[in-house]
Design an enzyme around this catalytic site. Structure first.
Site, PDB file in Angstrom:
ATOM      1  N   LYS B 180       0.840  -1.198   0.000  1.00 20.29           N
ATOM      2  CA  LYS B 180       0.000   0.000   0.000  1.00 20.29           C
ATOM      3  C   LYS B 180       0.875   1.248   0.000  1.00 20.29           C
ATOM      4  O   LYS B 180       1.609   1.504   0.951  1.00 20.29           O
ATOM      5  CB  LYS B 180      -0.905   0.047   1.238  1.00 20.29           C
ATOM      6  CG  LYS B 180      -1.872   1.246   1.164  1.00 20.29           C
ATOM      7  CD  LYS B 180      -2.607   1.498   2.461  1.00 20.29           C
ATOM      8  CE  LYS B 180      -1.847   2.411   3.391  1.00 20.29           C
ATOM      9  NZ  LYS B 180      -1.712   3.797   2.902  1.00 20.29           N
ATOM     10  N   GLU B 254      10.424   0.551  10.170  1.00 13.01           N
ATOM     11  CA  GLU B 254      11.412   1.607   9.968  1.00 13.01           C
ATOM     12  C   GLU B 254      10.676   2.900  10.257  1.00 13.01           C
ATOM     13  O   GLU B 254       9.833   3.326   9.480  1.00 13.01           O
ATOM     14  CB  GLU B 254      11.962   1.531   8.546  1.00 13.01           C
ATOM     15  CG  GLU B 254      13.307   2.182   8.398  1.00 13.01           C
ATOM     16  CD  GLU B 254      13.179   3.636   8.037  1.00 13.01           C
ATOM     17  OE1 GLU B 254      13.113   4.455   8.994  1.00 13.01           O
ATOM     18  OE2 GLU B 254      13.125   3.958   6.857  1.00 13.01           O
ATOM     19  N   CYS B 288      13.105  10.428   7.393  1.00 19.19           N
ATOM     20  CA  CYS B 288      13.104   9.891   8.755  1.00 19.19           C
ATOM     21  C   CYS B 288      14.477  10.009   9.394  1.00 19.19           C
ATOM     22  O   CYS B 288      14.597  10.179  10.599  1.00 19.19           O
ATOM     23  CB  CYS B 288      12.654   8.443   8.743  1.00 19.19           C
ATOM     24  SG  CYS B 288      13.455   7.478   7.463  1.00 19.19           S
ATOM     25  N   GLU B 385       9.795  14.773  16.138  1.00 18.99           N
ATOM     26  CA  GLU B 385      10.114  14.768  14.720  1.00 18.99           C
ATOM     27  C   GLU B 385       9.210  15.770  14.008  1.00 18.99           C
ATOM     28  O   GLU B 385       7.984  15.627  14.039  1.00 18.99           O
ATOM     29  CB  GLU B 385       9.903  13.352  14.163  1.00 18.99           C
ATOM     30  CG  GLU B 385      10.398  13.184  12.759  1.00 18.99           C
ATOM     31  CD  GLU B 385      10.279  11.737  12.266  1.00 18.99           C
ATOM     32  OE1 GLU B 385       9.309  11.068  12.644  1.00 18.99           O
ATOM     33  OE2 GLU B 385      11.155  11.306  11.504  1.00 18.99           O
TER      34      GLU B 385
END
Lengths: 299, 477, 325
Positions: B180, B254, B288, B385
């Protein structure tokens, strides 16, 4: 173990019983809670009272393990190998005591208990040798398409909670603890609940085998008392659920709790494995992180 | 007269975006039974296409197709044959490279120079790399037996590249996949479906289902999925880990990061500035492993900041399709809102905000390259983040302090070190709790190089021999 | 088109503010080795990335005319003759005889014995005469010979002197000797402007290029120049970028601007434009001027002219339409 001996003259001597305590940060405290529980032998006969580890004992053990981590993981692999080998040496020296402990705990005859102890000692020797080899087996240089030096090396994950097997009180215990610590992790171990005595004796070996305090911490008592706190503890990096074998619902709850800080989870097997088989490297690599370092290559 | 670079737009004519897209299941495009959604060009807010939403039933159909393909075709095929399919795919990605790059930039908002020079070539390289493993698995150390059906959920920051990271090792190891793409960037994955057709990949080996969180959840929770691979936020990763708890599903995650990029006073300073810029402004900071915390030694902090600001002044923000654009559009209004929120928090918490003067387009989603000075570890902008072009600058005095600050985060994906002293690099690299450490460089990726995090940045590695572990039965986790 | 460096006076040749640095061999070494290092891979990646800028239409037209105005049209051959030099000088003044809107080059660059001929042809055209002096290209001669070489060229009318540093001295760490030689040549230049050639192909590392740049700037050089054109590699984009960083940092430290001249190996308009992009983004737009940036080249000019014609006519041109001088 409660035994009575008879002196050569025939007069009965009341033996001095051992107090089975926890092993946290290199010390042998009683449970913070003050609770103990009855440990029976395989036939249901009273053996000893063992410390019943509490939530706070688990917390203290994690703290001790975390404190020990930088020093232990920072030692050379050669040094860790020597120390784990030293554990085997000291175990060998106290072999009769372990044979006795395994015999009464697991209900084995002396010969079979002796074989189990031999296997446990040999397993420690086997894992000791891995300390300075696993890096080469797991790591390596990566030929990236550019002017870079690129190297992947395994590093210990950190503090690992280990639910030791419920049945195999010594060989199983050694088989789950050794791979965790030999690579530089520190461990908080929940021993077999019903058969904790070999674990406590093992702790005494650890304490006299140059293993720094806090590297291995051993909690006796019921898994239900401590495991949920370890599974949800945000300063525990990984958890081995082997000791929850045969209780998938409990294992699933622990795994779910472990997800909160993305712990590495080694799932519980459906049934306790045959510890006499070749262990392979799985338990070593489960609790390793691969770190990849890049550096340019230039003038 | 000044040297003003005239517009240099890459032609859009090369891509053919259809009005609507279905799901790619069992080698064919089929209608979805969910509610179709629109994908938007974030640089212009133009609606690009309508995309089908895969319902639970659609996901089930895709998993069944993948299962059939696995048991009847793909797992029975020799590794050498699988390899040839992967080589084919790699070649087609190269052949259609410009088309894919343009489409990626249109759908994602990233500059064409990055989609053209990084995303697409690296994606092709991943297929080339893992193609070669397909017939050499016995040397991998993880056995030769595939797991079965892999359910893969990927993010919007590197749509095609993350697809390649997921699909290439899975297929090489003999698994089939249901993947997806993110709901804001589905188009290159759908183009990849077409590439699978061009490569004559057997039906069902790759299935692409589009949709948002619910579709992803349906994949993760599907009882016949053997392995879940996810790249995305730590929040979703945590939810996935909970979902699969108690199952036999293998998982790799991840997740997020808050990487420290550590600059010492003896750093190669101009390259360090480049590394800082690349670390946080590459791909609009939607990375990331972005170097979102600059840790600079106090003795050179002023000098580094001055050089950094001057360099930020030369960044060209704007049309992603312009070949001279350095920083493109923020991928979605949701992400823009998130960035703005955290930036406001940073200001409210007393950090000093600075952006180079730059004109932002009136349409679309934009945020200027920004840095915050006077940031401490306690600030939210030093802990959370942001996933945008926003750098938090902290200082340190000694290597030990740098390590303490760098590691003082629940994340552990990447880190940067800048110093000319070799022994210090190695010491720092040892101490940093991060899966990738870039010394005197940053944001480098290669198919041979394992990538993945410590702690809450997830588990498992992607890339290299290690990347096969997650897709073979003798691997762990 | 004369350089307007703020350090004009020959009597105080060396740049101000560095007396402590240049007081002794050890202080000079400490300073040069204390400059930030250059990571080769990172520097080359940055240069390559600047090279991917796409310069089109109006920007390209601007860049090509600017590049033409920056060319030091060069002939440095044993076979040079007055006739060859005259032809070259003519070409420098009117690069494209067919198009009066085409700007002239910056200078012609010749050996000292050809300065007179060049000067005679160029007259007051505004195109300068640059002479390579100091035992070009090796620099292997006694200092007094190098100084005499310089004075000869200046007396013959050279507006600019392109000197070579003593690479042997530099590579063996005798920085002060190199420094003092540059100061002496600068004095011998009188009113002429001094370009200091490093021969970066022999210095090997970017760290050395950065040190040589500071050494030459502190010694009062008006320009720093990559190469003689006689050693490979000659000018490269990353080497030039390192030097542009140096002049940028030198201005930040002292307020003084120093020019940069890549020489040798730049043959195409495409390459020249990459250099101009690098000037623009690394040193800054202030350097986008023939006073502060030059190309040492010969064949480059014709390619610039061809591109210029293509832009004005809309069709590709051919070499037969441009003079070979």
């Amino acid at each position: 173990m409660a035994t009575k001996t008879t002196t050569p003259t025939g007069s009965a001597r009341l033996d001095v019983r051992k107090t089975y305590k926890l092993y946290i940060g290199g010390a042998f405290p009683r449970s913070e809670s003050g609770h103990s529980y009855v440990v029976n032998d395989a036939k249901g006969k009273f053996l000893a009272n063992a410390a019943l580890a509490s939530r706070k004992d688990a917390r203290d053990a994690v703290q001790a393990a975390r404190k020990a981590f930088p020093g232990w993981s920072g030692r050379t692999a050669y040094n860790r190998a020597q120390i784990v080998y030293r554990i085997a040496e000291v175990m060998e020296d106290r072999r009769p005591q372990f044979v006795d402990a395994v015999r009464v705990s697991e209900g084995l005859n002396a010969a079979r208990a002796g074989r189990v102890v031999d296997e446990a000692i040999d397993r420690l020797v086997w894992y000791a040798g891995w300390a300075d080899k696993v890096t080469q087996v797991v790591g390596g240089a990566n030929p990236v398409a550019g002017p870079f030096f690129n190297l992947s090396t395994p590093e210990p994950t950190g503090v690992v909670a280990v639910l030791a097997p419920q049945e195999s009180s010594l060989l199983g215990l050694v088989s789950v603890v050794a791979p965790v610590i030999v690579t530089g992790n520190t461990a908080v171990v929940c021993s077999s609940a019903d058969r904790p005595l070999p674990a406590v004796t093992f702790a005494e070996v650890l304490a006299t085998s140059d293993v720094p305090g806090g590297v291995v911490n051993i909690l006796t008592g019921t898994v239900g008392n401590t495991a949920p706190w370890l599974a949800s503890h945000m300063d525990v990096n990984a958890i081995d659920l082997t000791g929850a074998a045969g209780d998938p619902e409990h294992a699933a709850r622990l795994e779910e709790a472990a997800a909160e800080n993305l712990k590495r989870v080694r799932r519980a097997p459906a049934a306790e494995p045959d510890w006499s088989l070749d262990p392979g490297t799985g338990r070593l690599t489960n609790f390793l992180e691969v770190k990849t370092v890049w550096h340019p290559v230039g003038l | 007269m000044t040297f003003d670079y005239a517009p240099a737009p890459e032609s859009r004519a090369i891509v053919d975006i259809k009005g609507s897209y279905g799901l790619f299941v069992n080698g064919e495009f089929v209608d979805g039974s969910g509610t179709a959604f629109k994908t938007v060009n974030p640089a212009t807010e133009e609606v690009l296409a309508e995309v089908a939403e895969a319902s639970e039933a659609d996901v089930d159909a895709a998993v069944r197709a993948a299962r059939r393909a696995h048991s009847r075709v793909w797992s029975k095929m020799t590794g050498a044959e699988r390899a040839k399919y992967l080589y084919r795919i790699a070649r087609i990605i190269q052949e259609r490279g410009r088309e894919i790059a343009v489409l990626e930039s249109i759908d994602n908002g990233k500059p064409i120079k990055e989609s053209r020079d990084v995303d697409v070539p690296t994606a092709a390289a991943h297929f080339f790399y893992y193609a070669g493993w397909a017939d050499k698995l016995e040397y991998s150390g993880y056995g030769t037996t595939s797991l079965g059906v892999a359910g893969q959920v990927i993010p919007w920051n590197f749509p095609l590249l993350m697809l390649a990271w997921k699909i290439a090792p899975a297929l090489a190891a003999g698994n089939t996949v249901v993947l997806k793409p993110a709901e804001t960037t589905p188009l290159t994955a759908l183009l990849f479906a077409e590439i699978c057709q061009q490569a004559d990949l057997p039906p069902g080996v790759v299935n692409i289902v589009t949709g948002a969180g619910a579709t992803g959840q349906a994949i993760v929770a599907h009882p016949d999925v053997d392995k879940v691979a996810f790249t995305g936020s730590t929040g979703v990763g945590r939810a996935i880990a909970k979902t699969v708890a108690g199952t036999d599903k293998r998982v790799t995650l991840e997740l997020g990061g808050k990487a420290a990029n550590i600059v010492f006073d003896d750093a190669p300073i101009d390259q360090a500035v480049e590394g800082i810029v690349n670390g946080i402004f590459f791909n609009q900071g939607h990375v990331c492993c972005a170097g979102s915390r600059l840790l600079v030694q106090e003795s050179v902090a002023d000098e580094v900041l001055e050089r950094l600001k001057r360099r930020m002044g030369t960044l060209r923000v704007g049309d992603p399709l312009d070949k001279n654009t350095d920083v493109g559009a923020i991928n979605s209004p949701m992400q823009l809102a998130r960035i703005k929120e955290l930036v406001e928090v940073g200001e409210a918490e007393g950090a000093g905000r600075w952006s180079a003067a730059c004109d932002l387009p009136g349409q679309g989603f934009w945020f200027p390259p920004t840095l915050f000075t006077g940031v401490s570890q306690a600030h939210r902008i030093a802990r959370e983040e942001i996933f945008g072009p926003v750098l938090s600058v902290l200082t340190f005095r000694t290597p030990t302090e740098a390590v303490e600050k760098a590691n003082n985060t629940p994340y552990g994906l990447s880190a940067g070190i800048w110093t000319d002293k070799g022994s210090r690099i190695l010491w720092m690299a040892d101490q940093l709790r991060a899966g990738v450490v870039w010394a005197n460089t940053f944001n480098k990726f290669d198919p041979t190089s394992p990538f993945g995090g410590y702690k809450e940045s997830g588990y498992g590695r992607e890339g290299g021999r290690h990347g096969l572990e997650a897709y073979l039965t003798a691997g762990e986790r | 088109m004369t350089p307007t460096s703020t350090t004009a006076s020959a009597s105080s040749a060396a740049a101000g503010g560095f007396d402590d640095v240049t007081a002794s061999e050890s202080s000079l070494r400490r300073f040069l080795h204390g400059l930030p290092g250059v990571d080769q891979v990172g520097a080359e990646a940055r240069a390559a990335s600047l090279g991917t800028r796409s310069i089109k239409t109006t920007a390209k037209a601007y860049a090509i005319d600017l590049a033409i105005r920056m060319v030091d049209l060069t002939t440095l051959e044993g076979q040079d003759t007055p006739g060859k030099v005259r032809a070259l000088a003519s070409k420098a003044m009117r690069p494209d005889p067919a198009d009066p809107s085409c700007p002239p080059a910056a200078a012609v660059c010749v050996y000292p014995d050809m300065v007179g001929v060049a000067k005679e042809t160029l007259g007051s055209s505004g195109v300068n005469v640059a002479a390579v002096a100091t035992a070009f290209p090796s620099g292997r001669a006694a200092l007094d010979i190098k100084l005499a070489d310089t004075r000869d060229a200046v007396e013959a009318g050279a507006d600019e002197i392109d000197m070579v540093i003593d690479r042997g001295a530099f590579l063996s760490g005798r920085y002060l000797q190199v420094f003092e030689e540059i100061v002496a040549v600068r004095e011998a230049c009188g009113p002429a402007h001094l370009k200091v050639i490093f021969e970066t192909g022999e210095l090997q590392t970017y760290d050395n290029v950065r040190r040589a740049s500071w050494l030459a700037m502190m010694a009062g050089g008006h320009f720093i120049k990559t190469s003689t054109g006689k050693v490979q590699p000659a000018a490269t984009l990353p080497v030039t970028m390192i030097m542009l960083e140096a002049v940028r940092d030198f201005r930040a430290a002292t307020g003084q601007m120093v020019g940069v001249k890549p020489a040798g190996g730049i043959r195409s308009s495409k390459d020249a434009i990459k250099y101009l992009v690098t000037v623009n983004e690394v040193a800054g737009p202030d350097w986008l001027d023939p006073d502060w940036f030059r190309f040492g080249a010969s064949t480059l000019l014709n390619d610039l002219l061809m591109q210029r014609t293509k832009m004005t006519t809309g069709r590709y041109s051919g070499p037969d339409y441009f003079t070979l001088d």
